[in-house]
Design a protein around this motif. Structure first.
Motif, PDB file in Angstrom:
ATOM      1  N   ARG A  75      -8.324   8.216  -3.230  1.00  0.00           N
ATOM      2  CA  ARG A  75      -7.889   7.134  -3.758  1.00  0.00           C
ATOM      3  C   ARG A  75      -8.753   5.964  -4.182  1.00  0.00           C
ATOM      4  O   ARG A  75      -8.351   5.406  -2.795  1.00  0.00           O
ATOM      5  CB  ARG A  75      -6.166   7.100  -3.776  1.00  0.00           C
ATOM      6  CG  ARG A  75      -5.753   7.877  -4.713  1.00  0.00           C
ATOM      7  CD  ARG A  75      -4.238   8.169  -4.373  1.00  0.00           C
ATOM      8  NE  ARG A  75      -3.368   6.851  -5.156  1.00  0.00           N
ATOM      9  CZ  ARG A  75      -2.885   6.621  -5.463  1.00  0.00           C
ATOM     10  NH1 ARG A  75      -1.564   7.430  -5.086  1.00  0.00           N
ATOM     11  NH2 ARG A  75      -2.093   5.487  -5.394  1.00  0.00           N
ATOM     12  N   GLU A 104      -5.010   5.943 -10.665  1.00  0.00           N
ATOM     13  CA  GLU A 104      -5.818   6.418  -9.439  1.00  0.00           C
ATOM     14  C   GLU A 104      -6.346   7.048  -9.511  1.00  0.00           C
ATOM     15  O   GLU A 104      -8.031   7.685  -9.616  1.00  0.00           O
ATOM     16  CB  GLU A 104      -5.760   5.837  -8.396  1.00  0.00           C
ATOM     17  CG  GLU A 104      -4.800   4.978  -7.917  1.00  0.00           C
ATOM     18  CD  GLU A 104      -5.602   3.565  -7.890  1.00  0.00           C
ATOM     19  OE1 GLU A 104      -7.134   3.705  -7.626  1.00  0.00           O
ATOM     20  OE2 GLU A 104      -5.747   2.364  -7.874  1.00  0.00           O
ATOM     21  N   GLN A 147       0.701  -1.424  -0.162  1.00  0.00           N
ATOM     22  CA  GLN A 147       0.233  -0.443  -0.420  1.00  0.00           C
ATOM     23  C   GLN A 147       0.835   1.496  -0.224  1.00  0.00           C
ATOM     24  O   GLN A 147       0.505   2.112  -0.882  1.00  0.00           O
ATOM     25  CB  GLN A 147      -1.164  -0.141   1.492  1.00  0.00           C
ATOM     26  CG  GLN A 147      -1.793  -0.531   1.312  1.00  0.00           C
ATOM     27  CD  GLN A 147      -3.480  -0.593   0.501  1.00  0.00           C
ATOM     28  OE1 GLN A 147      -3.463   0.316  -0.526  1.00  0.00           O
ATOM     29  NE2 GLN A 147      -4.225  -1.010   0.395  1.00  0.00           N
ATOM     30  N   ALA A 148       2.192   1.287   0.865  1.00  0.00           N
ATOM     31  CA  ALA A 148       2.762   2.131   0.435  1.00  0.00           C
ATOM     32  C   ALA A 148       3.608   2.557  -0.705  1.00  0.00           C
ATOM     33  O   ALA A 148       3.742   3.355  -0.597  1.00  0.00           O
ATOM     34  CB  ALA A 148       3.718   2.093   1.885  1.00  0.00           C
ATOM     35  N   ALA A 187       1.333   4.397  -2.372  1.00  0.00           N
ATOM     36  CA  ALA A 187       0.284   5.669  -2.665  1.00  0.00           C
ATOM     37  C   ALA A 187       1.922   6.295  -3.096  1.00  0.00           C
ATOM     38  O   ALA A 187       1.582   7.673  -3.132  1.00  0.00           O
ATOM     39  CB  ALA A 187       0.262   5.912  -0.703  1.00  0.00           C
ATOM     40  N   ASP A 201      -7.500   2.968  -4.952  1.00  0.00           N
ATOM     41  CA  ASP A 201      -6.615   1.948  -4.397  1.00  0.00           C
ATOM     42  C   ASP A 201      -6.475   2.003  -2.832  1.00  0.00           C
ATOM     43  O   ASP A 201      -5.656   1.167  -2.404  1.00  0.00           O
ATOM     44  CB  ASP A 201      -5.190   1.683  -5.212  1.00  0.00           C
ATOM     45  CG  ASP A 201      -4.361   3.018  -4.755  1.00  0.00           C
ATOM     46  OD1 ASP A 201      -5.195   4.340  -4.605  1.00  0.00           O
ATOM     47  OD2 ASP A 201      -3.462   3.141  -5.114  1.00  0.00           O
ATOM     48  N   GLN A 202      -6.405   3.283  -2.309  1.00  0.00           N
ATOM     49  CA  GLN A 202      -6.562   3.139  -0.641  1.00  0.00           C
ATOM     50  C   GLN A 202      -7.420   3.817   0.238  1.00  0.00           C
ATOM     51  O   GLN A 202      -7.775   3.507   1.470  1.00  0.00           O
ATOM     52  CB  GLN A 202      -5.216   4.635  -0.561  1.00  0.00           C
ATOM     53  CG  GLN A 202      -4.729   4.398  -1.610  1.00  0.00           C
ATOM     54  CD  GLN A 202      -3.263   4.395  -0.826  1.00  0.00           C
ATOM     55  OE1 GLN A 202      -3.425   4.167   0.513  1.00  0.00           O
ATOM     56  NE2 GLN A 202      -2.565   3.632  -1.431  1.00  0.00           N
ATOM     57  N   ALA A 203      -8.845   3.345  -0.297  1.00  0.00           N
ATOM     58  CA  ALA A 203     -10.004   3.682  -0.205  1.00  0.00           C
ATOM     59  C   ALA A 203     -11.029   2.603   0.133  1.00  0.00           C
ATOM     60  O   ALA A 203     -12.003   2.885  -0.016  1.00  0.00           O
ATOM     61  CB  ALA A 203     -10.732   5.147  -0.324  1.00  0.00           C
TER      62      ALA A 203
END
Length: 118
Positions: free
Chosen positions: A94, A81, A68-69, A72, A96-98
């Motif tokens: 985003r 994204e 994830q990092a 990001a 991919d993050q949410a």
């Protein structure tokens, strides 16, 4: 000793009126985005679409927080994204993050492995 593989499954909702375009955008995904996904440590990554635009994603990784990092911080992933964000409903930030993670409750391989130890 190696860390066990993490299996990650998530759900998103694609706006039904944009579903055909969303599918087309994944046929194929940008080569540089594919490379970033692989470089992040994600593998065996699949997306499945269901009725009404329900999207289920699945991937495996050794360290999901690190994957994830990595994504990001990736300029390529940020561009991807930013373009994909408009396809989703009920999402803050985003995709991919949410996305909404799902909890794994059964895995055939794990249970078969455990049953042979007993």
């Amino acid at each position: 000793m190696t860390s066990p593989t993490q299996r990650v499954c998530f759900q998103l909702q694609v706006a039904p009126e944009l579903l055909d375009e969303y599918i087309a955008r994944h046929s194929p995904v940008w080569p540089e985005m594919l490379a970033e996904i692989a470089a992040s440590g994600r593998r065996n990554y699949s997306l499945f679409v269901g009725e009404g635009g329900r999207l289920i994603g699945y991937y495996e990784t050794d360290d999901d927080a690190a994957a994830q990092a990595y994504l990001a911080a990736s300029p390529v992933a940020a561009r991807w994204e930013a373009e994909m964000g408009r396809f989703f409903t009920g999402l803050e930030g985003r995709p991919d993050q949410a996305s909404t993670p799902l909890t794994e409750i059964f895995n055939l391989h794990d249970q078969l492995t455990e049953s042979t130890r007993s």
